[in-house]
Scaffold this motif. Structure first.
Motif, short mmCIF file in Angstrom:
data_model
loop_
_atom_site.label_atom_id
_atom_site.label_comp_id
_atom_site.label_asym_id
_atom_site.label_seq_id
_atom_site.Cartn_x
_atom_site.Cartn_y
_atom_site.Cartn_z
N ASP A 400 0.90 -1.22 -0.13
CA ASP A 400 -0.14 -0.05 0.00
C ASP A 400 0.80 1.30 -0.20
O ASP A 400 0.37 2.27 0.23
CB ASP A 400 -1.19 0.09 1.16
N ARG A 417 -0.79 4.28 -1.11
CA ARG A 417 -1.74 3.82 -2.49
C ARG A 417 -2.87 2.87 -1.61
O ARG A 417 -2.90 1.47 -1.80
CB ARG A 417 -1.06 3.00 -3.44
N PRO A 418 -3.69 3.70 -0.75
CA PRO A 418 -4.70 2.70 -0.29
C PRO A 418 -5.59 2.18 -1.33
O PRO A 418 -5.95 2.46 -2.22
CB PRO A 418 -5.46 3.95 0.29
N GLU A 419 -6.19 1.00 -1.00
CA GLU A 419 -6.96 0.09 -1.74
C GLU A 419 -8.19 0.90 -2.16
O GLU A 419 -8.75 1.42 -1.31
CB GLU A 419 -7.24 -1.32 -1.25
N LEU A 421 -8.71 3.55 -3.86
CA LEU A 421 -8.56 5.07 -3.84
C LEU A 421 -8.03 5.49 -5.42
O LEU A 421 -6.65 4.97 -5.27
CB LEU A 421 -7.96 5.61 -2.89
N PHE A 430 -5.43 12.43 0.48
CA PHE A 430 -5.17 11.03 1.46
C PHE A 430 -3.43 11.39 2.17
O PHE A 430 -3.37 11.32 3.38
CB PHE A 430 -5.06 9.84 0.80
N MET A 482 -2.08 5.20 8.18
CA MET A 482 -2.77 4.68 7.29
C MET A 482 -3.93 3.78 7.50
O MET A 482 -5.03 3.86 7.24
CB MET A 482 -1.93 3.71 6.23
N THR A 483 -3.66 2.80 8.82
CA THR A 483 -4.61 2.13 9.36
C THR A 483 -5.69 3.28 9.79
O THR A 483 -7.16 2.77 9.67
CB THR A 483 -4.21 1.43 10.42
N LEU A 485 -6.63 6.17 8.80
CA LEU A 485 -7.32 6.96 7.69
C LEU A 485 -8.18 5.86 6.81
O LEU A 485 -9.20 6.26 6.58
CB LEU A 485 -6.35 7.53 6.83
N ASN A 486 -7.60 4.55 6.88
CA ASN A 486 -8.28 3.77 6.12
C ASN A 486 -9.62 3.17 6.71
O ASN A 486 -10.38 2.76 6.18
CB ASN A 486 -7.65 2.41 5.68
N SER A 487 -9.58 3.17 8.17
CA SER A 487 -10.88 2.82 9.02
C SER A 487 -12.00 3.89 9.11
O SER A 487 -12.80 3.70 10.10
CB SER A 487 -10.51 2.28 10.24
N ARG A 488 -11.69 5.02 8.33
CA ARG A 488 -12.62 6.05 8.89
C ARG A 488 -14.08 5.74 8.11
O ARG A 488 -13.99 5.07 6.78
CB ARG A 488 -12.23 7.47 8.05
#
Ligand SMILES: Cc1ncc(COP(=O)(O)O)c(C=O)c1O
Length: 488
Positions: A400, A417-419, A421, A430, A482-483, A485-488
Motif C-alpha cells: 500500500d 496507495r490505499p486500496e 482510492l 489522503f 494509514m490504518t 485513515l483507512n478505517s474512517r
C-alpha cells in the motif's frame, strides 16, 4: 549622570558572563544529549501565539537574565520547530553540530566584520583556506575560487549577476531599463530547480518572462533536448540566452541533472553554466558519490551549502567560480573610506558580492571540518544514505506504498496507495492527511512535494542524531496513520 558607567544595566561583567555562559552551554549540552528529542519536533503554536505573549514595546529598563531565560523557555521554546531533533526529516537535513555551535559562539564573541582583508585578515584567509579544503574534498578543480555567502539563494543570485556581467552588455554602467538595443535575457533551469533561481531572475531584472523551466525526464533530471529546443526558440524570437542552471540534488527528489551534457550545450551556445548543488554537493566528499559532480569542473560557478549536509549551523553557503574576475567586475566598487594601504594587493571579499559586512563564518566551518575530519563527515553521510536506502527498501516491500523517485542520496519520495482510492484529488488529499497525522505525533516531521503522479511524502535524512530507531518509528507512524485513515 554618567552614561558610561559599567554598572548600568545591560552588558555583563566578565564574571557574570562566565556564569551565564556556563548556564547556557549546560542548557545546550542537555538539549543535544536528548532534550531535543523530548520536545515536539514540529512546533504546535498557533499563528500569532508567540507574538501575542510578548510585550508590544521594549522594556524601558534592563531586566534580569533570569526573566529572559524564563520567557525563552515559556514563550519562545514552544514556538521552535526543532531542526536539531532526531525526528526532523522534513527539509534538507540541517544539524548544527556541537563543534559548529562552538565556532558560532567564538565568532559572535570576536564580532569581526570581514569586509576587507585588513578588517580581519584571519576571516579572509581562513575562509579562502577552508574553501580550498572543501574544493579538494569535493574534487573540484584547483582553479576554482571559493568564498562564503549566507545561503544558496544568494550564491545563485550573485552567480547569475556575474553571468549577466560576463555577457558584455554593460549592465553595470547602463542598467537594463530604457535600452531598446538590449534583447530580453533568458536563464534556463529544470522545472525541478529550486525557486531561488526564478527569484534571482526577478531580482536581476530578467523577470519571470526571462526564466525558462525546462521539462524533466522520467527520473526528474533536466531534459537536454528540451533545453536545446527552448534555446533555439528563444534565439529565433530575438531573446538572448544567458545562463543554464543545473541542479545536483533537486529539492523534491534529489535528482541530478546531466551536468556534462549541459556543459556541452553551454560551451556550444556561449552560455554561463551555474551548478546548484546546495544539498547534494556534500555527498561528493565520499568517493562512491563523487559521480554526482561529473561535469561540474566545466561550470562557470558552483554552489553547495555546508549548512545543509555538512553539519554546520545555518548559515554557510560555499560559492565557487572559475571566473573570479567577472564577479569583481560585477560588484567591486570601492569608496575612499574602504581603501586601505593594501587595497589591490590582497583579496577583499566585499568585492565579490552585494554585501559589505561579512560574518566570520569560516570559523565555525573550520571548527566543524577539523573536528569531524573528512572521514568523520563521510561516515555520517554514508550512515544517512544507508538509512534512506533501508527506508526505501521498506517502502518497496509495502503493497500500500509506492516509491515515486530513485534514491541517489538520503531522501525518499513515496506515497500511500490505499486500496480502492483512484488517482486524483482524493488520493492527494489522503497523502496530506497522512502527513498531518505523522507530523502531529511530535516525534517525526516530514514534508511533501508534488511529483508527476501527484502529491508525494518526503523523508529527508541528514541529522547527526537520527538513528535507525527513528526511521523505525517513522515507519510505525506511517503504518498507524494509514490504518486510521483507512478505517474512517
Ligand atoms: C537545490 C536547492 N537550491 C537552493 C536551495 C535554497 O537554499 P538556501 O536556503 O540556502 O537559500 C535549496 C533549499 O532547500 C535547495 O534544495
Amino acid at each position: 549622570m554618567d552614561d558610561h558607567r559599567l554598572d548600568q544595566p545591560g552588558d555583563l561583567d566578565h564574571e557574570a558572563f562566565r556564569t551565564e555562559a556556563h548556564r547556557m552551554v549546560d542548557w545546550i549540552a542537555d538539549y543535544f544529549a536528548g532534550g531535543a528529542r523530548e520536545l515536539p519536533v514540529l512546533s504546535r503554536v498557533r499563528p500569532g501565539e508567540v507574538a501575542g505573549r510578548l510585550p508590544a514595546i521594549m522594556p524601558a529598563t534592563g531586566e534580569p537574565l533570569e526573566h529572559i531565560w524564563r520567557d525563552f523557555e515559556d514563550i519562545v521554546l514552544p514556538g521552535v520547530t526543532h531542526w536539531n531533533h532526531p525526528g526532523f526529516m522534513a527539509y534538507f537535513g540541517i544539524t548544527g553540530s556541537a563543534p559548529g555551535v562552538l565556532g558560532e559562539l567564538l565568532s559572535a564573541a570576536l564580532n569581526v566584520n570581514g569586509m576587507l582583508w585588513r578588517t580581519c585578515p584571519s576571516a579572509t584567509e581562513l575562509e579562502l583556506v577552508v574553501l580550498g579544503w572543501l574544493r579538494t574534498a569535493l574534487g573540484l578543480p584547483d582553479s576554482f575560487f571559493g568564498f562564503l555567502t549566507d545561503t544558496a539563494s544568494i550564491s545563485s543570485l550573485i552567480a547569475l549577476a556575474a553571468a549577466r556581467e560576463a555577457a558584455g552588455i554593460d549592465v553595470r554602467q547602463k542598467g537594463m531599463a530604457g535600452r531598446p538595443e538590449l534583447p530580453p535575457l533568458v536563464v534556463y533551469a529544470s522545472d525541478q530547480a529550486h525557486s531561488s533561481i526564478a527569484k534571482a531572475c526577478l531580482t536581476l531584472g530578467f523577470g519571470l518572462d526571462g526564466y525558462r523551466a525546462v521539462p524533466h525526464d522520467a527520473e526528474y533530471r533536466m531534459d537536454v533536448d528540451a533545453l536545446k529546443t527552448k534555446i533555439r526558440e528563444d534565439r529565433a524570437r530575438g531573446r538572448r540566452p544567458l545562463a543554464v542552471v543545473a541542479t545536483v540534488g533537486t529539492t523534491s527528489t534529489t535528482s541530478v541533472d546531466p551536468v556534462a551534457r549541459l556543459a556541452d550545450v553551454c560551451e556550444a551556445e556561449g552560455l554561463w553554466l551555474h551548478v546548484d548543488a546546495a544539498y547534494a554537493g556534500s555527498a561528493a566528499t565520499c568517493p562512491e558519490h563523487a559521480w554526482c559532480l561529473d561535469g561540474c569542473d566545466r561550470a562557470s560557478s558552483f554552489v553547495f551549502n555546508p549548512h545543509k549536509w555538512l553539519f554546520t549551523p545555518i548559515d554557510a553557503s560555499a560559492l565557487y567560480t572559475r571566473h573570479p574576475e567577472v564577479f569583481r567586475r560585477a560588484f567591486s566598487l570601492i569608496p575612499e573610506y574602504l581603501t586601505t594601504p593594501v587595497t589591490g594587493q590582497v583579496i577583499d571579499l566585499m568585492d565579490y558580492g552585494v554585501q559589505l559586512g561579512r560574518r566570520f563564518r569560516a570559523l565555525k566551518l573550520w571548527w566543524v571540518l577539523r573536528s569531524f575530519g573528512l572521514d568523520g563527515l563521510r561516515a555520517r553521510i554514508r550512515g544517512h544514505v544507508a538509512m534512506a536506502r533501508e527506508f526505501a527498501g521498506w517502502v518497496d516491500q509495502q503493497s500500500d506504498l509506492e516509491r515515486l523517485a530513485p534514491v541517489p542520496f538520503s531522501v525518499v519520495c513515496f506515497r500511500a496507495r490505499p486500496e480502492g482510492l483512484p488517482e486524483g484529488e482524493a488520493l492527494d488529499r489522503f497523502q496530506l492527511e497522512l502527513l498531518e497525522r505523522v507530523n502531529a505525533s511530535g516525534e517525526i516531521y516530514l514534508s511533501h512535494t508534488r511529483l508527476d503522479p501527484g502529491i508525494a511524502l518526503r523523508v529527508a535524512i541528514g541529522n547527526l542524531r537520527t538513528t535507525p530507531g527513528d526511521l523505525e518509528r517513522c515507519r510505525q507512524l506511517i503504518s498507524e496513520g494509514m490504518t486510521c485513515l483507512n478505517s474512517r
